[in-house]
Write a protein that holds these residues in place. Sequence first.
Motif, PDB file in Angstrom:
ATOM      1  N   ALA A  56       0.454  -1.498  -0.052  1.00 19.61           N
ATOM      2  CA  ALA A  56      -0.015  -0.002   0.080  1.00 19.61           C
ATOM      3  C   ALA A  56       1.028   1.335   0.140  1.00 19.61           C
ATOM      4  O   ALA A  56       1.019   2.627  -0.995  1.00 19.61           O
ATOM      5  CB  ALA A  56      -1.157   0.457   0.858  1.00 19.61           C
ATOM      6  N   LYS A  57       1.989   1.380   0.908  1.00 20.69           N
ATOM      7  CA  LYS A  57       3.059   2.432   0.706  1.00 20.69           C
ATOM      8  C   LYS A  57       3.336   2.587  -0.833  1.00 20.69           C
ATOM      9  O   LYS A  57       2.997   3.897  -0.729  1.00 20.69           O
ATOM     10  CB  LYS A  57       4.313   2.062   1.919  1.00 20.69           C
ATOM     11  CG  LYS A  57       4.967   2.827   1.844  1.00 20.69           C
ATOM     12  CD  LYS A  57       5.599   3.010   3.390  1.00 20.69           C
ATOM     13  CE  LYS A  57       7.124   4.798   3.030  1.00 20.69           C
ATOM     14  NZ  LYS A  57       7.749   4.362   1.558  1.00 20.69           N
ATOM     15  N   ALA A  58       3.477   1.561  -1.231  1.00 27.42           N
ATOM     16  CA  ALA A  58       4.903   1.720  -2.872  1.00 27.42           C
ATOM     17  C   ALA A  58       3.275   2.015  -3.292  1.00 27.42           C
ATOM     18  O   ALA A  58       3.939   3.307  -4.657  1.00 27.42           O
ATOM     19  CB  ALA A  58       4.913   0.596  -2.681  1.00 27.42           C
ATOM     20  N   LYS A  59       1.575   1.856  -3.908  1.00 26.26           N
ATOM     21  CA  LYS A  59       1.330   2.347  -4.181  1.00 26.26           C
ATOM     22  C   LYS A  59       1.105   3.943  -3.926  1.00 26.26           C
ATOM     23  O   LYS A  59       0.826   4.686  -5.077  1.00 26.26           O
ATOM     24  CB  LYS A  59      -0.204   2.120  -3.729  1.00 26.26           C
ATOM     25  CG  LYS A  59      -0.955   2.666  -5.189  1.00 26.26           C
ATOM     26  CD  LYS A  59      -0.331   1.507  -6.348  1.00 26.26           C
ATOM     27  CE  LYS A  59      -2.358   2.493  -7.235  1.00 26.26           C
ATOM     28  NZ  LYS A  59      -1.320   1.752  -8.299  1.00 26.26           N
ATOM     29  N   VAL A  60       1.298   4.548  -2.707  1.00 28.70           N
ATOM     30  CA  VAL A  60       0.543   5.580  -2.555  1.00 28.70           C
ATOM     31  C   VAL A  60       2.020   6.324  -2.959  1.00 28.70           C
ATOM     32  O   VAL A  60       1.795   7.477  -3.444  1.00 28.70           O
ATOM     33  CB  VAL A  60       0.783   5.861  -0.625  1.00 28.70           C
ATOM     34  CG1 VAL A  60       0.569   7.671  -0.114  1.00 28.70           C
ATOM     35  CG2 VAL A  60      -1.069   5.441  -0.297  1.00 28.70           C
ATOM     36  N   ASP A  61       2.820   5.770  -1.999  1.00 27.35           N
ATOM     37  CA  ASP A  61       4.293   6.772  -3.266  1.00 27.35           C
ATOM     38  C   ASP A  61       4.467   6.821  -3.815  1.00 27.35           C
ATOM     39  O   ASP A  61       4.807   7.829  -5.004  1.00 27.35           O
ATOM     40  CB  ASP A  61       5.830   5.794  -2.853  1.00 27.35           C
ATOM     41  CG  ASP A  61       5.878   5.664  -1.041  1.00 27.35           C
ATOM     42  OD1 ASP A  61       5.055   6.773  -0.379  1.00 27.35           O
ATOM     43  OD2 ASP A  61       6.394   5.227  -0.458  1.00 27.35           O
ATOM     44  N   GLU A  62       4.086   5.275  -5.229  1.00 30.02           N
ATOM     45  CA  GLU A  62       3.785   6.413  -6.356  1.00 30.02           C
ATOM     46  C   GLU A  62       2.844   7.059  -7.042  1.00 30.02           C
ATOM     47  O   GLU A  62       3.262   8.190  -8.071  1.00 30.02           O
ATOM     48  CB  GLU A  62       3.337   4.964  -7.273  1.00 30.02           C
ATOM     49  CG  GLU A  62       3.392   4.783  -9.157  1.00 30.02           C
ATOM     50  CD  GLU A  62       3.363   3.626  -9.443  1.00 30.02           C
ATOM     51  OE1 GLU A  62       2.316   3.464 -10.851  1.00 30.02           O
ATOM     52  OE2 GLU A  62       2.661   2.330  -8.418  1.00 30.02           O
ATOM     53  N   ILE A  63       1.805   7.089  -6.587  1.00 31.98           N
ATOM     54  CA  ILE A  63       0.844   8.371  -7.165  1.00 31.98           C
ATOM     55  C   ILE A  63       0.853   9.742  -6.388  1.00 31.98           C
ATOM     56  O   ILE A  63       1.516  10.186  -7.612  1.00 31.98           O
ATOM     57  CB  ILE A  63      -0.912   7.810  -6.994  1.00 31.98           C
ATOM     58  CG1 ILE A  63      -1.045   6.244  -7.060  1.00 31.98           C
ATOM     59  CG2 ILE A  63      -1.778   8.678  -7.259  1.00 31.98           C
ATOM     60  CD1 ILE A  63      -2.164   5.759  -6.467  1.00 31.98           C
ATOM     61  N   SER A  64       1.540   9.823  -5.643  1.00 34.02           N
ATOM     62  CA  SER A  64       1.789  11.338  -4.380  1.00 34.02           C
ATOM     63  C   SER A  64       3.062  11.428  -5.401  1.00 34.02           C
ATOM     64  O   SER A  64       3.022  12.736  -6.002  1.00 34.02           O
ATOM     65  CB  SER A  64       2.871  11.270  -3.333  1.00 34.02           C
ATOM     66  OG  SER A  64       1.016  10.275  -2.099  1.00 34.02           O
ATOM     67  N   SER A  65       4.200  10.797  -5.520  1.00 34.98           N
ATOM     68  CA  SER A  65       5.405  11.212  -6.641  1.00 34.98           C
ATOM     69  C   SER A  65       4.404  11.851  -8.140  1.00 34.98           C
ATOM     70  O   SER A  65       5.035  12.189  -8.511  1.00 34.98           O
ATOM     71  CB  SER A  65       6.319  10.251  -7.194  1.00 34.98           C
ATOM     72  OG  SER A  65       7.092   9.979  -5.631  1.00 34.98           O
ATOM     73  N   LEU A  66       4.113  11.048  -8.928  1.00 40.94           N
ATOM     74  CA  LEU A  66       3.182  11.151 -10.088  1.00 40.94           C
ATOM     75  C   LEU A  66       2.673  12.782 -10.273  1.00 40.94           C
ATOM     76  O   LEU A  66       2.417  13.816 -10.940  1.00 40.94           O
ATOM     77  CB  LEU A  66       2.591  10.149 -10.384  1.00 40.94           C
ATOM     78  CG  LEU A  66       1.385  10.395 -11.809  1.00 40.94           C
ATOM     79  CD1 LEU A  66       2.956  10.370 -13.060  1.00 40.94           C
ATOM     80  CD2 LEU A  66       0.971   9.553 -12.296  1.00 40.94           C
ATOM     81  N   SER A  67       1.609  12.744  -8.451  1.00 42.13           N
ATOM     82  CA  SER A  67       1.084  14.239  -8.934  1.00 42.13           C
ATOM     83  C   SER A  67       2.074  15.139  -9.009  1.00 42.13           C
ATOM     84  O   SER A  67       1.998  16.025  -8.771  1.00 42.13           O
ATOM     85  CB  SER A  67       0.176  14.299  -8.013  1.00 42.13           C
ATOM     86  OG  SER A  67       0.233  13.932  -6.205  1.00 42.13           O
ATOM     87  N   VAL A  68       2.913  15.078  -8.020  1.00 42.57           N
ATOM     88  CA  VAL A  68       4.028  16.533  -7.346  1.00 42.57           C
ATOM     89  C   VAL A  68       4.896  17.159  -8.642  1.00 42.57           C
ATOM     90  O   VAL A  68       4.767  17.734  -9.548  1.00 42.57           O
ATOM     91  CB  VAL A  68       4.821  15.575  -6.385  1.00 42.57           C
ATOM     92  CG1 VAL A  68       6.400  16.510  -6.068  1.00 42.57           C
ATOM     93  CG2 VAL A  68       3.689  15.646  -5.355  1.00 42.57           C
ATOM     94  N   GLN A  69       5.160  15.213  -9.702  1.00 42.88           N
ATOM     95  CA  GLN A  69       5.933  15.954 -10.730  1.00 42.88           C
ATOM     96  C   GLN A  69       5.048  16.766 -12.036  1.00 42.88           C
ATOM     97  O   GLN A  69       5.444  17.215 -11.981  1.00 42.88           O
ATOM     98  CB  GLN A  69       6.297  14.612 -11.375  1.00 42.88           C
ATOM     99  CG  GLN A  69       7.383  14.116 -10.894  1.00 42.88           C
ATOM    100  CD  GLN A  69       8.024  12.615 -11.347  1.00 42.88           C
ATOM    101  OE1 GLN A  69       7.112  11.417 -11.855  1.00 42.88           O
ATOM    102  NE2 GLN A  69       8.130  11.456 -10.452  1.00 42.88           N
ATOM    103  N   SER A  70       3.548  16.276 -11.782  1.00 41.53           N
ATOM    104  CA  SER A  70       3.427  16.877 -12.699  1.00 41.53           C
ATOM    105  C   SER A  70       2.117  18.487 -12.303  1.00 41.53           C
ATOM    106  O   SER A  70       2.253  19.339 -13.296  1.00 41.53           O
ATOM    107  CB  SER A  70       1.538  15.935 -12.544  1.00 41.53           C
ATOM    108  OG  SER A  70       1.425  14.700 -13.279  1.00 41.53           O
ATOM    109  N   LEU A  71       2.514  18.627 -11.092  1.00 42.40           N
ATOM    110  CA  LEU A  71       2.383  19.666 -10.745  1.00 42.40           C
ATOM    111  C   LEU A  71       3.543  20.940 -11.480  1.00 42.40           C
ATOM    112  O   LEU A  71       3.051  21.389 -11.489  1.00 42.40           O
ATOM    113  CB  LEU A  71       2.238  20.287  -9.133  1.00 42.40           C
ATOM    114  CG  LEU A  71       0.722  19.869  -8.563  1.00 42.40           C
ATOM    115  CD1 LEU A  71       0.269  19.352  -7.455  1.00 42.40           C
ATOM    116  CD2 LEU A  71      -0.292  20.097  -9.183  1.00 42.40           C
TER     117      LEU A  71
END
Length: 233
Positions: A56-71
Amino acid sequence: MNKVAALIILSMLGSFSIAEERIIAVEGSGVVEAVPDLIRIGYNVFSLSKNDPSEAKAKVDEISSLSVQSLLKLGIAEKDITSSSLNIETAEDYNDNGNALIIGHLVRRNIDIVIRDVSLYGEVIQALVDSHVSEIDSIKPDVSNYEELKREALANAAQSAKSNAEFLAKQFGAELDKVHQIGKQNTRRQYSLEEIVVTGSKRRASNIKSTQYEFKPGNVKVSSEIYVEFQLK
């Protein structure tokens, strides 16, 4: 005349003075509207794993990083992207008998951003949706000069109170004198999202108009109320 008698007379004179003092009490209100020059957005990413919280942590880290990169690609500054610490908690559900059952581990990260170019609002929302964030739970248009607007609203409220007092006193043939007391003051900040309709181009094949709906921040309203007592002449 002894001291006791003198004190009694002075006390009586003071009472007469207070009784003769005429007071009028009023409330005033003021509102200032401003176009927001920044928007605060809060969103979160969470994932549930039945057995292994690291998944679950890996999934959260992946989506969080993707969203921040997009921002960041859109021009949001790093200093305007903040995140709370990662939370891991036991997730529960209840059976038909009302007994709690552990169904896994929930991993969550909350992220807050500040948009200083409000024209990016629509693109930011779309970027977060495309990044598959779990929730966008807070959108607040705001102003960087809030303290200045607050004072302006308070000044308007004071003028409103004076105007109300003058009008009311006039109805009884009286005039305002000096301020006797300024009571409570209350200031509020209100915000909203306005919906604007943007009509798209015609679909040539079907000859049907395609209509898009976009959202933009509405004006920020700063309101103030004040209670004032005036003496009457």
